[in-house]
Design an enzyme around this catalytic site. Structure first.
Site, PDB file in Angstrom:
ATOM      1  N   CYS A 177       6.125   0.046   7.208  1.00  0.00           N
ATOM      2  CA  CYS A 177       5.742   1.200   6.392  1.00  0.00           C
ATOM      3  C   CYS A 177       6.888   1.548   5.461  1.00  0.00           C
ATOM      4  CB  CYS A 177       5.440   2.375   7.316  1.00  0.00           C
ATOM      5  SG  CYS A 177       4.918   3.865   6.449  1.00  0.00           S
ATOM      6  N   LEU A 178       6.556   1.851   4.216  1.00  0.00           N
ATOM      7  CA  LEU A 178       7.609   2.225   3.268  1.00  0.00           C
ATOM      8  C   LEU A 178       8.317   3.502   3.687  1.00  0.00           C
ATOM      9  CD1 LEU A 178       6.023   1.421  -0.210  1.00  0.00           C
ATOM     10  CD2 LEU A 178       7.728   0.127   1.057  1.00  0.00           C
ATOM     11  N   HIS A 217      -4.170   1.443   7.740  1.00  0.00           N
ATOM     12  CA  HIS A 217      -2.839   2.046   7.745  1.00  0.00           C
ATOM     13  C   HIS A 217      -2.768   3.209   6.745  1.00  0.00           C
ATOM     14  CE1 HIS A 217       1.724   1.615   7.914  1.00  0.00           C
ATOM     15  NE2 HIS A 217       1.545   2.385   6.857  1.00  0.00           N
ATOM     16  N   GLU A 218      -3.296   2.973   5.543  1.00  0.00           N
ATOM     17  CA  GLU A 218      -3.216   4.008   4.500  1.00  0.00           C
ATOM     18  C   GLU A 218      -4.141   5.185   4.814  1.00  0.00           C
ATOM     19  OE1 GLU A 218      -0.760   3.733   2.723  1.00  0.00           O
ATOM     20  OE2 GLU A 218      -0.416   1.603   3.055  1.00  0.00           O
ATOM     21  N   GLN A 259       2.973  10.054   1.151  1.00  0.00           N
ATOM     22  CA  GLN A 259       4.277   9.368   1.168  1.00  0.00           C
ATOM     23  C   GLN A 259       5.122   9.696  -0.052  1.00  0.00           C
ATOM     24  OE1 GLN A 259       2.425   5.336   2.169  1.00  0.00           O
ATOM     25  NE2 GLN A 259       4.396   5.257   3.223  1.00  0.00           N
ATOM     26  N   HIS A 312      -2.514   7.551   7.101  1.00  0.00           N
ATOM     27  CA  HIS A 312      -1.553   8.461   6.456  1.00  0.00           C
ATOM     28  C   HIS A 312      -2.236   9.751   5.987  1.00  0.00           C
ATOM     29  CE1 HIS A 312       2.356   6.548   6.254  1.00  0.00           C
ATOM     30  NE2 HIS A 312       1.862   5.417   5.770  1.00  0.00           N
ATOM     31  N   GLY A 350       0.832  -1.193   0.000  1.00  0.00           N
ATOM     32  CA  GLY A 350       0.000   0.000   0.000  1.00  0.00           C
ATOM     33  C   GLY A 350       0.865   1.240   0.000  1.00  0.00           C
TER      34      GLY A 350
HETATM   35 ZN    ZN Z   1       2.778   3.671   5.774  1.00  0.00          ZN
END
Ligand code: ZN
Length: 194
Positions: free
Chosen positions: A124-125, A166-167, A51, A170, A46
């Site tokens: 998380c990226l 999670h997304e 991000q 963000h 995701g």
């Molecule tokens: Zn993340």
């Protein structure tokens, strides 16, 4: 294929609240395409627009690889998905449709319902090489617009539910580290590059 730079934890933009998308434009279409490319390139499941430095309420999710390849159910070796979210507790739902994993493009997502609870590893990226345990709903129902600005309803369980939460966080400027139980830990081995 165009990759965008992924902002790393500590970057102020990751703490900001995103604005709704009012209309689809060529520029936003390109952003969505780039977000998908960037997510796949980073082996993520995701990615949210902030991000990549864009404060718009757009997320992309694809958990199909993660779920298909997850081997035997309930395995102990849960590798944190290198992206947004990780793969604990993803026991396979045998009844789930094959394409349930995605990809999903969710614009202006709004969580309508949640149920149950799951606690598992999440990564998380924007925080590469780290993961932590986070409790999320086991089931999530979300309303959003797709890339054609048509309303869609997505229901997710397990990893998909976790990724949606999670997304969506963000978009509110919230990172999972704020919700982590216990300490973050390193997952720098092969978990990261898959
Ligand atoms: Zn993340």
């Amino acid at each position: 294929m165009a990759l965008r730079n992924i902002r790393i934890y500590g970057d102020e933009i990751l703490k900001k609240k995103c604005r709704p998308v009012q209309m689809m434009t060529p520029r936003t279409k390109l952003l969505i395409r780039d977000m998908l490319d960037t997510m796949y390139d980073a082996n993520g499941v995701g990615l949210a627009a902030p991000q990549v430095g864009i404060l718009k309420r757009i997320v992309v999710i694809d958990v199909s690889e993660a779920e298909d390849d997850s081997g035997s159910e309930g395995a102990a070796e849960n590798t944190a998905e290198n992206m947004d979210t990780a793969a604990n507790a993803d026991k396979k739902e045998s009844g789930a449709p094959a394409n349930q994993g995605g990809p999903y493009v969710l614009i202006n997502p709004e969580i309508l319902e949640t149920a149950g609870e799951q606690t598992g590893q999440e990564g998380c990226l924007s925080l590469p090489g780290q993961a932590g345990n986070v409790t999320r709903p086991e089931y999530v129902k979300v309303k959003a617009l797709d890339e054609n600005m048509n309303e869609i309803i997505v229901e997710g369980r397990g990893l998909l539910a976790r990724a949606i939460c999670h997304e969506c966080d963000h978009l509110e400027g919230i990172m999972y580290v704020e919700k982590v139980e216990g300490d973050l830990f390193d997952v720098t081995d092969e978990a990261e590059e898959e």
